[in-house]
Scaffold this active site. Structure first.
Site, short mmCIF file in Angstrom:
data_model
loop_
_atom_site.label_atom_id
_atom_site.label_comp_id
_atom_site.label_asym_id
_atom_site.label_seq_id
_atom_site.Cartn_x
_atom_site.Cartn_y
_atom_site.Cartn_z
N ARG A 52 29.63 9.83 -19.66
CA ARG A 52 30.42 10.21 -18.55
C ARG A 52 31.67 11.39 -18.95
O ARG A 52 32.03 12.20 -18.08
CB ARG A 52 31.49 9.15 -18.22
CG ARG A 52 32.29 9.04 -17.19
CD ARG A 52 33.35 8.14 -16.86
NE ARG A 52 33.09 6.59 -17.23
CZ ARG A 52 33.63 5.93 -18.05
NH1 ARG A 52 34.63 6.39 -18.68
NH2 ARG A 52 33.20 4.86 -18.31
N TYR A 104 39.59 25.20 3.52
CA TYR A 104 38.26 24.46 3.87
C TYR A 104 38.92 22.98 4.45
O TYR A 104 39.54 22.52 3.88
CB TYR A 104 37.60 24.35 2.54
CG TYR A 104 36.48 23.24 2.60
CD1 TYR A 104 35.37 23.79 3.16
CD2 TYR A 104 36.75 22.00 2.04
CE1 TYR A 104 34.28 22.98 3.31
CE2 TYR A 104 35.53 21.13 2.16
CZ TYR A 104 34.32 21.72 2.77
OH TYR A 104 33.32 20.88 2.87
N ASP A 177 41.09 28.35 -4.86
CA ASP A 177 39.77 27.98 -4.30
C ASP A 177 38.83 29.27 -4.22
O ASP A 177 39.14 29.98 -3.37
CB ASP A 177 39.66 27.19 -3.10
CG ASP A 177 38.17 26.82 -2.69
OD1 ASP A 177 37.41 27.28 -3.09
OD2 ASP A 177 38.33 25.69 -1.73
N LYS A 202 27.85 25.83 -3.52
CA LYS A 202 27.70 27.01 -2.67
C LYS A 202 26.91 28.01 -3.31
O LYS A 202 26.02 28.15 -3.79
CB LYS A 202 28.87 27.46 -1.99
CG LYS A 202 29.75 26.37 -1.35
CD LYS A 202 29.04 25.76 -0.27
CE LYS A 202 29.69 24.25 0.40
NZ LYS A 202 31.18 24.27 0.69
C1 PLP Z 1 32.40 23.50 0.51
C2 PLP Z 1 33.45 24.06 0.11
C3 PLP Z 1 34.25 22.99 -0.47
C4 PLP Z 1 34.01 21.59 -0.65
O1 PLP Z 1 32.99 21.38 -1.72
P1 PLP Z 1 31.57 20.20 -1.72
O2 PLP Z 1 30.84 20.77 -2.98
O3 PLP Z 1 31.05 20.19 -0.77
O4 PLP Z 1 32.37 19.17 -2.18
C5 PLP Z 1 35.75 23.27 -0.97
N1 PLP Z 1 35.98 24.67 -0.60
C6 PLP Z 1 35.24 25.41 -0.06
C7 PLP Z 1 35.80 26.92 0.32
C8 PLP Z 1 34.04 25.26 0.50
O5 PLP Z 1 33.28 26.07 1.05
#
Ligand code: PLP
Length: 379
Positions: A52, A104, A177, A202
């Site tokens: 973990r 997001y 982010d 992504k």
């Molecule tokens: C997809 C996304 C998230 C969330 O990520 P997950 O891997 O789907 O949990 C957060 N911020 C942005 C800009 C995203 O495109």
């Protein structure tokens, strides 16, 4: 390695990994969840006891992320949401957080609910007004400034250096982010950010087959130690195979992001001014409000994400989307296959997203095919 090499080279070669035992140039997947002890009850493998917190398959992916962002340390999470949640759950009830109005969607929804239950004090700011963040940050009070740039799905650009200065002057931490910009185009830590967050689902993984997230810290801090403890104790981690796939995907990150960025720019330029569209939102266009800031903090491209605002209403937008044959109608972004999405249909009536907005994630296909597909669908 005698010579210092570029990030692109280091990442393509998985930080020049060579297995000391077998000579393999790709690391193994360690599936074990537990680690043996010797007769003296000492851990045979050093510090690892339970996966973990101590999964050896994470090591290379986390070291690659640190190298990419120029950070002190990186942590993998089970998703981007889990990575972001670890930051907010490491705050204390009563802490003041400033966040962008448009961000997001999934994270904003979760944050609003969580803040209510946890007692976080939230203040939104308008990323389209360059002075609004300054008005919302409270010196001596604000604990965290959270930003996303370019912001999903309008691609507003937030000045990271300016936000870092505001946050630090107020005694707050800046978290970014950076999912859309990727470390190929923007390095938030160099611009003053304290924590960088990615949905590794992504661009970092890039192949639509792994759900993962990541945080990278500029330096060790009380908040960062709390984030690490949080992950270790709650187990918001990917499995070994996913961590392994992520280091594999990241090896081609530079190629994928530079191709997607140049195709997205070509598409944005081609369709800007099209009579079928009210506008094209892309930070690489001179007409975009964030273009000057984007030029300062994005290098080598403006990402593979752009939006079309079609002339007409949501029915016209949906008709356009329904006619696409190469772009795949699906959510998510940053993969090698181009995706098209009507955000309003996904987000519903509470959404601040314009009903005529269609979001494009540009992949690795030939740009001529993508342009032809959009043209026939708009005709
Ligand atoms: C997809 C996304 C998230 C969330 O990520 P997950 O891997 O789907 O949990 C957060 N911020 C942005 C800009 C995203 O495109």
């Amino acid at each position: 390695m005698g010579r210092k090499t570029t990030r692109q080279t280091d990442i393509a070669q998985g930080l020049h990994y060579i297995d000391p035992e077998t000579g393999s140039v790709i690391p193994p997947v360690v599936a074990s969840t537990t680690f043996a002890r010797d007769e003296q009850y000492q851990l045979v493998g050093g510090h690892r006891s339970y996966s973990r917190d101590h999964n050896p398959t994470f090591d290379l992916a986390e070291q690659m992320l640190s190298r990419l962002e120029g950070g002190h340390e990186a942590l993998l999470f089970s998703s981007g949401m889990a990575a972001a949640a670890a930051v907010f759950q490491s705050l204390k009830p009563g802490d003041h957080v400033v966040y962008p109005k448009v961000m997001y969607w999934g994270l904003r929804g979760w944050l609003l609910e969580f803040a209510e239950r946890w007692g976080l004090n939230l203040t939104p700011f308008d990323a389209t007004d360059p002075d609004d963040l300054h008005r919302r940050v409270q010196p001596g009070v604000t604990r965290l400034v959270w930003i996303e740039t370019p912001c999903n799905p309008t691609w507003d650009v937030i000045d990271i250096e300016g936000a870092a200065e505001l946050a630090h002057d107020a005694g707050a931490v800046l978290a970014v982010d950076s999912t859309v910009a990727t470390p190929v185009l923007t390095r938030p830590i160099e611009l003053g950010a304290d924590i960088v967050m990615h949905s590794a689902t992504k661009y970092l993984n890039g192949h639509g087959d792994v759900l993962a997230g990541a945080l990278v810290a500029k330096e060790d801090s009380e908040l960062w130690r709390d984030v690490k403890t949080h992950r270790a104790e709650t187990g918001a981690i990917p499995g070994s195979m996913d961590a392994w796939l992520l280091q594999r995907g990241m090896r081609t990150l530079f190629l994928r992001v530079s191709h997607a960025s140049s195709s997205a720019l070509a598409i944005a330029r081609h369709f800007e001014g099209s009579p079928a569209l009210a506008s094209v939102a892309y930070p690489g266009l001179e007409s975009h409000a964030g273009h000057e800031v984007a030029k300062r903090q994005m290098h080598g491209g403006f990402s593979g994400m752009l939006s079309f605002l079609v002339n007409g209403d949501e029915h016209d937008a949906l008709r356009f989307v329904s006619r696409c044959q190469v772009f795949i109608r699906a959510t998510s972004l940053g993969g090698v296959e181009s995706l098209i999405e009507h955000r309003y249909s996904i987000e519903g009536p509470d959404s601040p997203i314009p009903k005529n907005l269609v979001r494009l994630s540009v992949g690795a296909e030939h740009v001529d095919d993508l342009i032809a597909d959009l043209e026939q669908a708009l005709r």
